[in-house]
Design an enzyme around this catalytic site. Structure first.
Site, short mmCIF file in Angstrom:
data_model
loop_
_atom_site.label_atom_id
_atom_site.label_comp_id
_atom_site.label_asym_id
_atom_site.label_seq_id
_atom_site.Cartn_x
_atom_site.Cartn_y
_atom_site.Cartn_z
N GLY A 100 0.83 -1.21 0.00
CA GLY A 100 0.00 0.00 0.00
C GLY A 100 0.86 1.25 0.00
CG ASP A 103 4.11 -6.98 7.81
OD1 ASP A 103 3.45 -6.18 7.12
OD2 ASP A 103 3.58 -7.90 8.45
N GLY A 104 4.69 -7.32 4.83
CA GLY A 104 4.33 -8.31 3.80
C GLY A 104 5.23 -8.20 2.59
CB ILE A 143 -0.37 4.49 7.36
CG1 ILE A 143 -1.39 3.39 7.04
CG2 ILE A 143 -0.08 5.33 6.15
CD1 ILE A 143 -2.79 3.93 6.81
CG ASP A 144 -1.04 -0.57 8.79
OD1 ASP A 144 -1.86 0.35 8.62
OD2 ASP A 144 -0.98 -1.58 8.06
CD GLU A 190 -8.03 -1.14 8.90
OE1 GLU A 190 -8.84 -0.75 8.04
OE2 GLU A 190 -6.85 -1.41 8.64
O1 F6P Z 1 -1.39 -1.56 5.47
C1 F6P Z 1 -1.83 -0.29 5.13
C2 F6P Z 1 -3.32 -0.25 4.99
O2 F6P Z 1 -3.67 1.07 4.65
C3 F6P Z 1 -4.09 -0.74 6.19
O3 F6P Z 1 -4.13 0.19 7.23
C4 F6P Z 1 -5.43 -1.04 5.56
O4 F6P Z 1 -6.13 -2.05 6.28
C5 F6P Z 1 -5.05 -1.55 4.21
O5 F6P Z 1 -3.74 -1.08 3.93
C6 F6P Z 1 -5.96 -1.13 3.09
O6 F6P Z 1 -5.53 -1.76 1.93
P1 F6P Z 1 -6.12 -1.47 0.49
O7 F6P Z 1 -5.38 -0.31 -0.08
O8 F6P Z 1 -5.86 -2.73 -0.25
O9 F6P Z 1 -7.59 -1.17 0.63
#
Ligand code: F6P
Length: 361
Positions: free
Chosen positions: A12, A116-117, A140-141, A236
């Site tokens: 992301g 991390d992923g 951001i996490d 969330e």
């Molecule tokens: O890992 C970053 C993040 O923004 C999380 O906070 C959120 O759950 C996720 O990515 C949202 O991912 P996507 O962009 O696939 O909707």
């Protein structure tokens, strides 16, 4: 000796990625006389033929690019080369094609900017392909281990804090309870930090199990004291009181977090009779200009990552610890996620401010 280094943004996006690209490009080009190749859309640029990349030059960053949000290279969360989604719905291991892409480019080293992923994936690719690798943490996490801060976190916190600043007057004008659902995946760092900064009355985190009775009591206490509004922040990944995950599925069947703010707002109305509204802040937390803290962090990380390559120190992740930039073994950084410490200073601060964390009133 002139080196060719590749750089990619993966997973992301977040604010601050262009600032890292600028720092790496300037340090590598002006500092060492190397060439930098920006690879498009994470590892996808190395998978596609022809390869998708472009040389990054110092001049490209002369304007305002480095303080723009997003990433000029593009990124993806759907391109795991070890299980690459094929048009017929199956998954295929295409990792060696990525490794071959690196070889075709003639890279001396690769810098991967990810959470991390994606860092796990890129590290494994580099291990199999014997490609010298340096990692830069962004998410951001803020859940990457071994670093106090990852790029993007402080901007996301600023955005969430501003949302609370804006919700407070409208809540007070209408005698309402406002529930703000924030991102963070399985960690509550954004919710806790922004909740404290933005004056939340209640903060619910995935790391601290809650009971609705405590939320109800806290709102009733506030009303008794003469308060006509309340601000509630929920991360969330918080589950229902019974422990059910709250998720939504997209058309492809992929589950994502979303909906706990709605659930909580309904429960608060049911239990207290208060009028509630909920807001899901979502990707607003990822977009926009990086704040000064993220620009500085990105710059320090970018310069350090290039210096590590110059020192031939590989399989390292740059990190922020005790007000300085350091490097740590990548395997340590990706071994486990860093959740909110329920005994940590920010949790203690929240409790000290009388903020309800859902485990007591
Ligand atoms: O890992 C970053 C993040 O923004 C999380 O906070 C959120 O759950 C996720 O990515 C949202 O991912 P996507 O962009 O696939 O909707």
């Amino acid at each position: 000796m002139t080196k060719k280094i590749g750089i990619l943004t993966s997973g992301g996006d977040c604010a601050g990625l262009n600032a890292v690209l600028r720092a790496v490009t300037v340090r590598a080009t002006d500092g060492y006389g190397w060439q930098v190749f920006g690879i498009s859309h994470g590892t996808i640029g190395l998978l596609n033929r022809p390869l998708e990349y472009r040389p990054l030059t110092v001049e490209m960053f002369d304007g305002g690019v480095f303080h723009q949000g997003g990433t000029i290279l593009g990124t993806t969360t759907k391109g795991d080369p070890f299980a690459f989604p094929m048009p017929d719905g199956s998954f295929k291991d295409r990792s060696m094609e990525v490794v071959e892409g690196c070889r075709m480019l003639g890279l001396d080293a690769l810098i991967g900017i990810g959470g991390d992923g994606s860092l796990k994936i890129i590290h494994e690719l580099c291990r199999r392909g014997d490609i010298p690798f340096v990692a830069i943490p962004k998410t951001i996490d803020n859940d990457l281990d071994c670093t106090d801060q990852s790029i993007g976190f402080m901007t996301a916190v600023d955005v969430a804090t501003e949302a609370l600043d804006r919700l407070q007057p409208t809540a007070a004008s209408h005698d309402r309870v406002m529930v703000l659902e924030l991102m963070g995946r399985d960690a509550g760092h954004i919710a806790l930090t922004a909740g404290i900064a933005g004056g939340a009355d209640i903060i619910l985190l995935p790391e601290i199990p809650y009971k609705l009775i405590h939320v109800q009591n806290k709102i009733n206490q506030l009303l008794k004291r003469g308060r006509n509004f309340a601000l509630v922040v929920v991360a969330e990944a918080v589950k229902t009181e019974e422990g059910q995950p709250v998720q939504i599925k997209d058309l492809s069947g992929r589950a994502r977090y979303g909906g706990i703010g709605h659930y909580l707002s309904d429960q608060i109305t049911r239990l207290t009779g208060a009028e509630t509204r909920f807001m899901v802040l979502g990707h607003v937390q990822r977009g926009g200009q990086p704040d000064a803290a993220d620009r500085v962090l990105a710059s320090a990380f970018g310069v350090k990552a290039v210096d590590l390559i110059a020192e031939q120190k590989f399989d390292r992740m740059v990190a922020w610890q005790n007000r300085t930039v350091v490097d740590v073994p990548i395997l340590e950084a990706i071994a486990q996620n860093r959740a909110v410490d329920p005994k940590g200073v920010l949790v203690q601060t929240a409790r000290g401010l009388g903020i309800c964390l859902g485990d007591e009133s």
